[in-house]
Design a protein around this motif. Structure first.
Motif, PDB file in Angstrom:
ATOM      1  N   ILE A  34       0.900  -1.157   0.000  1.00  0.00           N
ATOM      2  CA  ILE A  34       0.000   0.000   0.000  1.00  0.00           C
ATOM      3  C   ILE A  34       0.933   1.199   0.000  1.00  0.00           C
ATOM      4  CG2 ILE A  34      -1.781   1.268   1.242  1.00  0.00           C
ATOM      5  CD1 ILE A  34      -2.831  -1.407   2.233  1.00  0.00           C
ATOM      6  N   THR A  35       1.126   1.744  -1.175  1.00  0.00           N
ATOM      7  CA  THR A  35       2.121   2.810  -1.364  1.00  0.00           C
ATOM      8  C   THR A  35       1.577   4.181  -1.028  1.00  0.00           C
ATOM      9  OG1 THR A  35       1.493   3.063  -3.677  1.00  0.00           O
ATOM     10  CG2 THR A  35       3.300   1.530  -3.191  1.00  0.00           C
ATOM     11  N   ARG A  36       0.255   4.315  -1.070  1.00  0.00           N
ATOM     12  CA  ARG A  36      -0.326   5.621  -0.781  1.00  0.00           C
ATOM     13  C   ARG A  36      -1.726   5.434  -0.230  1.00  0.00           C
ATOM     14  NH1 ARG A  36      -3.063   7.226  -5.820  1.00  0.00           N
ATOM     15  NH2 ARG A  36      -2.709   5.496  -7.250  1.00  0.00           N
ATOM     16  N   ALA A  37      -2.137   6.391   0.548  1.00  0.00           N
ATOM     17  CA  ALA A  37      -3.483   6.396   1.125  1.00  0.00           C
ATOM     18  C   ALA A  37      -4.038   7.808   1.005  1.00  0.00           C
ATOM     19  CB  ALA A  37      -3.450   5.966   2.586  1.00  0.00           C
ATOM     20  N   THR A  38      -5.308   7.885   0.713  1.00  0.00           N
ATOM     21  CA  THR A  38      -5.983   9.177   0.646  1.00  0.00           C
ATOM     22  C   THR A  38      -7.082   9.198   1.696  1.00  0.00           C
ATOM     23  OG1 THR A  38      -5.522   9.395  -1.725  1.00  0.00           O
ATOM     24  CG2 THR A  38      -7.285  10.767  -0.828  1.00  0.00           C
TER      25      THR A  38
ATOM     26  N   ALA B 181      -2.591  17.423  12.480  1.00  0.00           N
ATOM     27  CA  ALA B 181      -3.025  16.068  12.853  1.00  0.00           C
ATOM     28  C   ALA B 181      -2.191  15.030  12.117  1.00  0.00           C
ATOM     29  CB  ALA B 181      -4.507  15.882  12.539  1.00  0.00           C
ATOM     30  N   HIS B 182      -1.926  15.260  10.841  1.00  0.00           N
ATOM     31  CA  HIS B 182      -1.100  14.332  10.062  1.00  0.00           C
ATOM     32  C   HIS B 182       0.324  14.268  10.614  1.00  0.00           C
ATOM     33  CE1 HIS B 182       0.505  12.066   6.753  1.00  0.00           C
ATOM     34  NE2 HIS B 182       1.407  12.997   6.559  1.00  0.00           N
ATOM     35  N   GLU B 183       0.876  15.413  10.948  1.00  0.00           N
ATOM     36  CA  GLU B 183       2.243  15.461  11.471  1.00  0.00           C
ATOM     37  C   GLU B 183       2.370  14.762  12.817  1.00  0.00           C
ATOM     38  OE1 GLU B 183       5.115  16.658  10.036  1.00  0.00           O
ATOM     39  OE2 GLU B 183       3.824  16.707   8.259  1.00  0.00           O
TER      40      GLU B 183
ATOM     41  N   ALA C 205       0.899   7.509  10.866  1.00  0.00           N
ATOM     42  CA  ALA C 205       1.489   8.163   9.691  1.00  0.00           C
ATOM     43  C   ALA C 205       2.996   8.294   9.835  1.00  0.00           C
ATOM     44  CB  ALA C 205       0.848   9.535   9.477  1.00  0.00           C
ATOM     45  N   SER C 206       3.459   8.507  11.054  1.00  0.00           N
ATOM     46  CA  SER C 206       4.895   8.623  11.301  1.00  0.00           C
ATOM     47  C   SER C 206       5.603   7.274  11.261  1.00  0.00           C
ATOM     48  CB  SER C 206       5.144   9.276  12.660  1.00  0.00           C
ATOM     49  OG  SER C 206       4.626  10.586  12.682  1.00  0.00           O
ATOM     50  N   SER C 207       4.850   6.194  11.274  1.00  0.00           N
ATOM     51  CA  SER C 207       5.411   4.850  11.359  1.00  0.00           C
ATOM     52  C   SER C 207       5.523   4.136  10.015  1.00  0.00           C
ATOM     53  CB  SER C 207       4.547   3.981  12.282  1.00  0.00           C
ATOM     54  OG  SER C 207       4.478   4.536  13.569  1.00  0.00           O
ATOM     55  N   VAL C 208       4.944   4.691   8.972  1.00  0.00           N
ATOM     56  CA  VAL C 208       4.876   3.975   7.694  1.00  0.00           C
ATOM     57  C   VAL C 208       5.531   4.768   6.562  1.00  0.00           C
ATOM     58  CG1 VAL C 208       2.752   2.800   8.364  1.00  0.00           C
ATOM     59  CG2 VAL C 208       2.610   4.921   7.076  1.00  0.00           C
ATOM     60  N   ARG C 209       5.854   4.052   5.500  1.00  0.00           N
ATOM     61  CA  ARG C 209       6.417   4.681   4.306  1.00  0.00           C
ATOM     62  C   ARG C 209       5.340   5.096   3.309  1.00  0.00           C
ATOM     63  NH1 ARG C 209      10.906   0.926   1.845  1.00  0.00           N
ATOM     64  NH2 ARG C 209       9.211  -0.565   1.987  1.00  0.00           N
ATOM     65  N   THR C 210       4.105   4.713   3.567  1.00  0.00           N
ATOM     66  CA  THR C 210       2.997   5.034   2.676  1.00  0.00           C
ATOM     67  C   THR C 210       2.824   6.544   2.579  1.00  0.00           C
ATOM     68  OG1 THR C 210       1.878   2.988   3.312  1.00  0.00           O
ATOM     69  CG2 THR C 210       0.515   4.710   2.323  1.00  0.00           C
ATOM     70  N   ARG C 211       2.704   7.052   1.368  1.00  0.00           N
ATOM     71  CA  ARG C 211       2.428   8.474   1.168  1.00  0.00           C
ATOM     72  C   ARG C 211       0.953   8.709   1.476  1.00  0.00           C
ATOM     73  NH1 ARG C 211       0.767  11.000  -3.608  1.00  0.00           N
ATOM     74  NH2 ARG C 211       1.389   9.121  -4.721  1.00  0.00           N
TER      75      ARG C 211
END
Length: 154
Positions: A105-109, A134-136, A141-147
């Protein structure tokens, strides 16, 4: 440091197993007592060996990203005095080959729709800043490579 635990349990039942025709249905158990039925995705392993009514790891991954973002967003909005009446997200994760040629899963929206107290909602600029912060701050979000992209639906 915090340690989070989850228990995953599967049983073969009466399937032969070595013919690769066995159920992938299993259980996720969490420390608070919640139990969630899990399975492989029917996109990876066909039904009846996958259970489409259960949560697959890919769905759970996307839900974890969305949930973490929401929880941080709600906390930040409350701290700034904005009363949130409702928060909904229709998140998507995209399974495709990564830079190494592996399926991931390379990206999530995230597509959050937030309803505020009509008398005291934030401006668009402040809303975007809340989502950015919130994202920061989101641990997932900080744990994964997914964009991860946030497309606020206000």
């Amino acid at each position: 440091m915090h340690v989070y635990t989850a228990s995953v349990a599967w049983q073969r039942g009466d399937a032969a197993f070595t013919d690769n025709r066995y159920s992938r249905r299993h259980a996720w158990r969490f420390d608070g007592g919640a139990e969630v039925p899990g399975s492989s995705s029917p996109l990876s392993v066909p039904v009846p060996y996958s259970d489409p009514s259960a949560v697959d790891p890919e769905e759970a991954f996307v839900a974890a990203i969305s949930s973490c973002h929401m929880l941080w967003f709600l906390g930040l909005a409350a701290k700034r005095g904005f009363r949130v009446d409702r928060y909904e997200d229709e998140a998507q994760g995209f399974m495709e080959k990564n830079e190494e040629g592996k399926m991931a899963i390379t990206r999530a929206t995230l597509r959050p729709r937030v309803a505020f107290d009509p008398a005291a909602g934030p401006s668009r600029e402040v809303l975007d800043a809340l989502h950015h912060e919130a994202h920061e701050r989101c641990y997932i979000a900080s744990s994964v490579r997914t964009r991860i992209t946030i497309e606020s639906r206000e």
